[in-house]
Design a protein around this motif. Structure first.
Motif, PDB file in Angstrom:
ATOM      1  N   PRO A 127       3.928  33.909   8.433  1.00  0.00           N
ATOM      2  CA  PRO A 127       5.171  34.297   7.757  1.00  0.00           C
ATOM      3  C   PRO A 127       5.332  35.808   7.594  1.00  0.00           C
ATOM      4  O   PRO A 127       6.441  36.333   7.771  1.00  0.00           O
ATOM      5  N   MET A 128       4.265  36.515   7.286  1.00  0.00           N
ATOM      6  CA  MET A 128       4.362  37.967   7.130  1.00  0.00           C
ATOM      7  C   MET A 128       4.703  38.623   8.474  1.00  0.00           C
ATOM      8  O   MET A 128       5.489  39.577   8.524  1.00  0.00           O
ATOM      9  N   ALA A 129       4.131  38.111   9.559  1.00  0.00           N
ATOM     10  CA  ALA A 129       4.451  38.639  10.890  1.00  0.00           C
ATOM     11  C   ALA A 129       5.915  38.373  11.230  1.00  0.00           C
ATOM     12  O   ALA A 129       6.587  39.241  11.803  1.00  0.00           O
ATOM     13  N   VAL A 167       8.794  30.921   0.012  1.00  0.00           N
ATOM     14  CA  VAL A 167       9.145  31.871  -1.043  1.00  0.00           C
ATOM     15  C   VAL A 167       8.051  32.911  -1.303  1.00  0.00           C
ATOM     16  O   VAL A 167       8.347  34.085  -1.513  1.00  0.00           O
ATOM     17  N   TRP A 168       6.776  32.523  -1.286  1.00  0.00           N
ATOM     18  CA  TRP A 168       5.724  33.475  -1.651  1.00  0.00           C
ATOM     19  C   TRP A 168       5.547  34.601  -0.640  1.00  0.00           C
ATOM     20  O   TRP A 168       5.380  35.758  -1.042  1.00  0.00           O
ATOM     21  N   PRO A 169       5.599  34.326   0.661  1.00  0.00           N
ATOM     22  CA  PRO A 169       5.583  35.458   1.592  1.00  0.00           C
ATOM     23  C   PRO A 169       6.789  36.386   1.404  1.00  0.00           C
ATOM     24  O   PRO A 169       6.675  37.598   1.525  1.00  0.00           O
ATOM     25  N   ARG A 170       7.937  35.822   1.051  1.00  0.00           N
ATOM     26  CA  ARG A 170       9.125  36.639   0.798  1.00  0.00           C
ATOM     27  C   ARG A 170       8.914  37.531  -0.430  1.00  0.00           C
ATOM     28  O   ARG A 170       9.326  38.688  -0.448  1.00  0.00           O
ATOM     29  N   VAL A 171       8.281  36.973  -1.449  1.00  0.00           N
ATOM     30  CA  VAL A 171       7.982  37.757  -2.647  1.00  0.00           C
ATOM     31  C   VAL A 171       7.031  38.897  -2.276  1.00  0.00           C
ATOM     32  O   VAL A 171       7.245  40.047  -2.666  1.00  0.00           O
ATOM     33  N   TRP A 211       1.511  44.204   1.960  1.00  0.00           N
ATOM     34  CA  TRP A 211       1.658  43.363   3.155  1.00  0.00           C
ATOM     35  C   TRP A 211       0.297  43.098   3.795  1.00  0.00           C
ATOM     36  O   TRP A 211       0.035  41.992   4.257  1.00  0.00           O
ATOM     37  N   ARG A 212      -0.546  44.124   3.817  1.00  0.00           N
ATOM     38  CA  ARG A 212      -1.875  43.943   4.419  1.00  0.00           C
ATOM     39  C   ARG A 212      -2.701  42.950   3.610  1.00  0.00           C
ATOM     40  O   ARG A 212      -3.381  42.096   4.165  1.00  0.00           O
ATOM     41  N   VAL A 213      -2.632  43.048   2.295  1.00  0.00           N
ATOM     42  CA  VAL A 213      -3.368  42.123   1.434  1.00  0.00           C
ATOM     43  C   VAL A 213      -2.817  40.712   1.595  1.00  0.00           C
ATOM     44  O   VAL A 213      -3.573  39.745   1.759  1.00  0.00           O
ATOM     45  N   ALA A 214      -1.501  40.571   1.553  1.00  0.00           N
ATOM     46  CA  ALA A 214      -0.881  39.250   1.686  1.00  0.00           C
ATOM     47  C   ALA A 214      -1.189  38.635   3.050  1.00  0.00           C
ATOM     48  O   ALA A 214      -1.355  37.421   3.162  1.00  0.00           O
ATOM     49  N   GLY A 215      -1.293  39.469   4.076  1.00  0.00           N
ATOM     50  CA  GLY A 215      -1.533  38.981   5.428  1.00  0.00           C
ATOM     51  C   GLY A 215      -2.857  38.275   5.616  1.00  0.00           C
ATOM     52  O   GLY A 215      -3.030  37.519   6.569  1.00  0.00           O
ATOM     53  N   VAL A 216      -3.801  38.489   4.705  1.00  0.00           N
ATOM     54  CA  VAL A 216      -5.093  37.808   4.823  1.00  0.00           C
ATOM     55  C   VAL A 216      -5.163  36.563   3.933  1.00  0.00           C
ATOM     56  O   VAL A 216      -6.124  35.812   3.999  1.00  0.00           O
TER      57      VAL A 216
END
Length: 121
Positions: free
Chosen positions: A71-73, A42-46, A59-64
């Motif tokens: 999941p982001m990829a 759920v959190w990557p989806r958010v 997306w860049r911030v979440a990716g780290v």
């Protein structure tokens, strides 16, 4: 597929059918168009949804963040991944193309219908 994506696929198909659509390639594309997301939590989806609304910097911030890179990829490439899975499962080229071009269907009438049903659900 994550249970949320399974439900979403069924909702997309129901939406298309409620509009009178019966084309089997379109309905199958509606059912499978998010299969490539895998079991993304759920959190990557958010984070993905926030990035769509407020900018890709999210997306860049979440990716780290720990556990978010994969999941982001998957979310970023899910249309291509979903199309590949559909092809491997024996779907028609037309279904595969509808899935691959789900975000940018161009002038394709069925592609536009899929995109609208996806956004509505």
């Amino acid at each position: 597929m994550h249970v949320a994506d399974q439900r979403h696929g069924l909702d997309v198909v129901a939406s298309l059918r409620s509009e009178g659509e019966t084309d089997p390639d379109l309905l199958l594309a509606g059912l499978l168009h998010d299969a490539g997301k895998g079991d993304t939590g759920v959190w990557p989806r958010v984070a993905w949804s926030l990035g769509e609304r407020y900018g890709q910097w999210i997306w860049r911030v979440a990716g780290v963040a720990p556990g978010f890179r994969g999941p982001m990829a998957r979310l970023a490439t899910h249309a291509q991944r979903s199309a590949a899975l559909a092809k491997q499962a024996g779907c028609t080229d037309r279904t595969v193309t509808l899935i691959r071009k789900q975000s940018e269907p161009g002038d394709d009438r069925f592609g536009q219908l899929l995109k609208l049903a996806d956004e509505a659900n």
